[in-house]
Design a protein around this motif. Structure first.
Motif, PDB file in Angstrom:
ATOM      1  N   LYS A   4       0.818  -1.208   0.000  1.00 26.60           N
ATOM      2  CA  LYS A   4       0.000   0.000   0.000  1.00 26.60           C
ATOM      3  C   LYS A   4       0.855   1.262   0.000  1.00 26.60           C
ATOM      4  O   LYS A   4       0.341   2.366  -0.245  1.00 26.60           O
ATOM      5  N   GLU A   5       2.170   1.109   0.263  1.00 24.62           N
ATOM      6  CA  GLU A   5       3.068   2.261   0.217  1.00 24.62           C
ATOM      7  C   GLU A   5       3.297   2.751  -1.204  1.00 24.62           C
ATOM      8  O   GLU A   5       3.699   3.897  -1.412  1.00 24.62           O
ATOM      9  N   TRP A   6       3.048   1.887  -2.190  1.00 22.16           N
ATOM     10  CA  TRP A   6       3.319   2.307  -3.571  1.00 22.16           C
ATOM     11  C   TRP A   6       2.208   1.986  -4.567  1.00 22.16           C
ATOM     12  O   TRP A   6       2.120   2.651  -5.617  1.00 22.16           O
ATOM     13  N   VAL A   7       1.339   1.027  -4.280  1.00 25.44           N
ATOM     14  CA  VAL A   7       0.258   0.691  -5.234  1.00 25.44           C
ATOM     15  C   VAL A   7      -0.863   1.716  -5.096  1.00 25.44           C
ATOM     16  O   VAL A   7      -1.426   1.905  -4.008  1.00 25.44           O
ATOM     17  N   TYR A   8      -1.198   2.345  -6.177  1.00 24.26           N
ATOM     18  CA  TYR A   8      -2.155   3.446  -6.194  1.00 24.26           C
ATOM     19  C   TYR A   8      -3.514   3.047  -5.608  1.00 24.26           C
ATOM     20  O   TYR A   8      -4.062   2.004  -5.939  1.00 24.26           O
ATOM     21  N   ALA A   9      -4.020   3.893  -4.717  1.00 26.36           N
ATOM     22  CA  ALA A   9      -5.365   3.781  -4.136  1.00 26.36           C
ATOM     23  C   ALA A   9      -5.572   2.539  -3.281  1.00 26.36           C
ATOM     24  O   ALA A   9      -6.707   2.178  -2.990  1.00 26.36           O
ATOM     25  N   THR A  10      -4.498   1.894  -2.857  1.00 27.14           N
ATOM     26  CA  THR A  10      -4.638   0.709  -2.003  1.00 27.14           C
ATOM     27  C   THR A  10      -4.863   1.141  -0.556  1.00 27.14           C
ATOM     28  O   THR A  10      -4.017   1.816   0.039  1.00 27.14           O
ATOM     29  N   LYS A  11      -5.996   0.766  -0.002  1.00 28.49           N
ATOM     30  CA  LYS A  11      -6.317   1.083   1.390  1.00 28.49           C
ATOM     31  C   LYS A  11      -5.810   0.009   2.335  1.00 28.49           C
ATOM     32  O   LYS A  11      -5.389   0.290   3.462  1.00 28.49           O
ATOM     33  N   LYS A  12      -5.833  -1.232   1.870  1.00 30.02           N
ATOM     34  CA  LYS A  12      -5.441  -2.347   2.734  1.00 30.02           C
ATOM     35  C   LYS A  12      -4.869  -3.463   1.872  1.00 30.02           C
ATOM     36  O   LYS A  12      -5.383  -3.749   0.784  1.00 30.02           O
ATOM     37  N   ALA A  13      -3.808  -4.100   2.350  1.00 29.66           N
ATOM     38  CA  ALA A  13      -3.231  -5.264   1.673  1.00 29.66           C
ATOM     39  C   ALA A  13      -2.727  -6.216   2.744  1.00 29.66           C
ATOM     40  O   ALA A  13      -1.897  -5.843   3.575  1.00 29.66           O
ATOM     41  N   ILE A  14      -3.238  -7.445   2.731  1.00 27.42           N
ATOM     42  CA  ILE A  14      -2.937  -8.407   3.788  1.00 27.42           C
ATOM     43  C   ILE A  14      -2.502  -9.727   3.172  1.00 27.42           C
ATOM     44  O   ILE A  14      -3.200 -10.290   2.319  1.00 27.42           O
ATOM     45  N   LEU A  15      -1.373 -10.218   3.608  1.00 30.90           N
ATOM     46  CA  LEU A  15      -0.919 -11.546   3.189  1.00 30.90           C
ATOM     47  C   LEU A  15      -1.777 -12.595   3.898  1.00 30.90           C
ATOM     48  O   LEU A  15      -1.839 -12.639   5.117  1.00 30.90           O
ATOM     49  N   LEU A  16      -2.438 -13.432   3.121  1.00 32.37           N
ATOM     50  CA  LEU A  16      -3.305 -14.461   3.688  1.00 32.37           C
ATOM     51  C   LEU A  16      -2.555 -15.765   3.925  1.00 32.37           C
ATOM     52  O   LEU A  16      -2.707 -16.409   4.966  1.00 32.37           O
ATOM     53  N   LYS A  17      -1.755 -16.146   2.950  1.00 34.25           N
ATOM     54  CA  LYS A  17      -1.040 -17.422   3.049  1.00 34.25           C
ATOM     55  C   LYS A  17       0.130 -17.424   2.082  1.00 34.25           C
ATOM     56  O   LYS A  17       0.009 -16.986   0.942  1.00 34.25           O
ATOM     57  N   GLN A  18       1.291 -17.910   2.538  1.00 45.05           N
ATOM     58  CA  GLN A  18       2.448 -18.069   1.681  1.00 45.05           C
ATOM     59  C   GLN A  18       2.766 -19.552   1.608  1.00 45.05           C
ATOM     60  O   GLN A  18       3.213 -20.156   2.575  1.00 45.05           O
ATOM     61  N   THR A  19       2.516 -20.137   0.464  1.00 42.25           N
ATOM     62  CA  THR A  19       2.696 -21.582   0.303  1.00 42.25           C
ATOM     63  C   THR A  19       4.132 -21.968  -0.009  1.00 42.25           C
ATOM     64  O   THR A  19       4.522 -23.114   0.189  1.00 42.25           O
ATOM     65  N   SER A  20       4.919 -21.005  -0.513  1.00 35.66           N
ATOM     66  CA  SER A  20       6.333 -21.228  -0.806  1.00 35.66           C
ATOM     67  C   SER A  20       6.972 -19.858  -0.981  1.00 35.66           C
ATOM     68  O   SER A  20       6.266 -18.844  -1.055  1.00 35.66           O
ATOM     69  N   PRO A  21       8.293 -19.769  -1.060  1.00 39.22           N
ATOM     70  CA  PRO A  21       8.930 -18.463  -1.239  1.00 39.22           C
ATOM     71  C   PRO A  21       8.469 -17.712  -2.488  1.00 39.22           C
ATOM     72  O   PRO A  21       8.531 -16.480  -2.519  1.00 39.22           O
ATOM     73  N   ASP A  22       8.011 -18.448  -3.499  1.00 35.68           N
ATOM     74  CA  ASP A  22       7.614 -17.794  -4.753  1.00 35.68           C
ATOM     75  C   ASP A  22       6.108 -17.850  -5.029  1.00 35.68           C
ATOM     76  O   ASP A  22       5.666 -17.565  -6.132  1.00 35.68           O
ATOM     77  N   GLU A  23       5.317 -18.181  -4.016  1.00 35.68           N
ATOM     78  CA  GLU A  23       3.873 -18.307  -4.225  1.00 35.68           C
ATOM     79  C   GLU A  23       3.114 -17.885  -2.974  1.00 35.68           C
ATOM     80  O   GLU A  23       3.473 -18.265  -1.858  1.00 35.68           O
ATOM     81  N   LEU A  24       2.043 -17.095  -3.160  1.00 35.39           N
ATOM     82  CA  LEU A  24       1.286 -16.618  -2.008  1.00 35.39           C
ATOM     83  C   LEU A  24      -0.136 -16.240  -2.404  1.00 35.39           C
ATOM     84  O   LEU A  24      -0.480 -16.146  -3.592  1.00 35.39           O
ATOM     85  N   PHE A  25      -0.952 -15.989  -1.394  1.00 34.50           N
ATOM     86  CA  PHE A  25      -2.326 -15.532  -1.542  1.00 34.50           C
ATOM     87  C   PHE A  25      -2.477 -14.258  -0.701  1.00 34.50           C
ATOM     88  O   PHE A  25      -1.997 -14.219   0.440  1.00 34.50           O
ATOM     89  N   TYR A  26      -3.157 -13.253  -1.259  1.00 33.71           N
ATOM     90  CA  TYR A  26      -3.343 -12.030  -0.470  1.00 33.71           C
ATOM     91  C   TYR A  26      -4.703 -11.386  -0.747  1.00 33.71           C
ATOM     92  O   TYR A  26      -5.352 -11.652  -1.758  1.00 33.71           O
ATOM     93  N   TYR A  27      -5.082 -10.523   0.212  1.00 35.93           N
ATOM     94  CA  TYR A  27      -6.347  -9.780   0.128  1.00 35.93           C
ATOM     95  C   TYR A  27      -6.016  -8.302   0.016  1.00 35.93           C
ATOM     96  O   TYR A  27      -5.084  -7.808   0.666  1.00 35.93           O
ATOM     97  N   SER A  28      -6.789  -7.569  -0.795  1.00 33.87           N
ATOM     98  CA  SER A  28      -6.556  -6.130  -0.942  1.00 33.87           C
ATOM     99  C   SER A  28      -7.879  -5.374  -1.065  1.00 33.87           C
ATOM    100  O   SER A  28      -8.847  -5.881  -1.641  1.00 33.87           O
ATOM    101  N   GLU A  29      -7.888  -4.176  -0.501  1.00 35.48           N
ATOM    102  CA  GLU A  29      -9.044  -3.283  -0.626  1.00 35.48           C
ATOM    103  C   GLU A  29      -8.594  -2.017  -1.337  1.00 35.48           C
ATOM    104  O   GLU A  29      -7.578  -1.417  -0.985  1.00 35.48           O
TER     105      GLU A  29
END
Length: 271
Positions: free
Chosen positions: A129-154
């Motif tokens: 959210k420090e650099w992605v335009y208009a991002t109010k919230k960004a939360i890492l939900l799950k990281q399955t490996s160093p190169d793969e993850l799931f996240y939520y954003s508002e």
């Protein structure tokens, strides 16, 4: 139907008899749809009372070849990338999509960073959210490996339009030969229950292509296709579609310079 030189050419001549003349149309065997459409156009011209196409010599054939080429270019030009903004070394393009009223976006620029640094920034979801335009919230939900993850954003949208939220599956990979890094983000709208105060983005897809250059620089090509959902008309979304990518890339140039990323090392990325 015959080929003038089957060994050296994929162009064929298609003849259609009409009274004492013949229609000649250049066809490439990789353009079956265009070929079919052109023949349909010619058939309609023949049936009209005021038109008759009779090709009797080379000049007439060249004219029809030009018409075929013009129709082909016109049919496909609508789906080409169109440069909409070129400012501060950031180029933003748009493209019409056949299956969506919302235009696709492509952003291209060069950034002072290594592939590892840029990849680390893109995977640092909690600070995006420090650099992605208009991002109010960004939360890492799950990281399955160093190169793969799931996240939520508002995404924060001006009143009276409702904020949007989305869930993304992110996967990074590197070509072992070119060292180019590809990061693909797929939308998962059913991954979490919907928030009644927001509109869940029903469809989105994005891809980062990060190509290493000399002097610790990388060339970035970012493509985004999104349906924001809700009732906001597509023409209004398309009108402001280039602002978000441009502002984000301006911020990204600053984000990659932060000290926290300078000594980063990723096991799956080689600079």
């Amino acid at each position: 139907m015959y080929a003038p030189n089957k060994k050296n050419s994929t162009l064929f001549i298609h003849k259609r008899k009409h009274f004492t003349g013949e229609i000649v149309c250049i066809r490439n065997d990789r353009w079956p749809v265009i070929h079919s459409s052109l023949l349909h156009v010619f058939d309609m011209l023949i049936k009209a009372d005021n038109y008759s196409i009779i090709v009797a010599h080379a000049r007439g054939r060249l004219l029809l070849m030009w018409i075929c080429l013009l129709l082909y270019v016109t049919a496909f030009a609508q789906n080409d990338w169109v440069l909409k903004q070129d400012k501060e070394g950031i180029m933003v393009y748009t493209k019409n999509l056949n299956n969506s009223p919302f235009k696709a976006i492509k952003t291209v620029c060069i950034i002072d960073a290594t592939p590892a640094i840029l990849t680390a920034v893109l995977l640092d979801i909690n600070n995006s959210k420090e650099w992605v335009y208009a991002t109010k919230k960004a939360i890492l939900l799950k990281q399955t490996s160093p190169d793969e993850l799931f996240y939520y954003s508002e995404i924060d949208v001006p009143w009276p339009i409702n904020n949007r939220d989305f869930i993304v599956h992110l996967k990074a990979s590197q070509d072992e030969h070119t060292k180019a890094v590809t990061i693909v983000a797929d939308n998962l709208p059913k991954y979490l229950p919907e928030n009644k105060n927001m509109i869940r983005v029903p469809q989105s897809y994005s891809k980062w292509l990060i190509e290493p250059m000399s002097n610790n620089k990388v060339k970035i090509e970012y493509i985004l296709q999104v349906n924001p959902g809700g009732t906001v008309p597509a023409w209004l979304i398309n009108l402001f579609a280039t602002k978000g990518p441009f502002e984000s890339f301006k911020n990204l140039r600053l984000q990659v310079k932060k000290p926290v990323y300078q000594q980063v090392k990723l096991a799956f990325i080689k600079n």
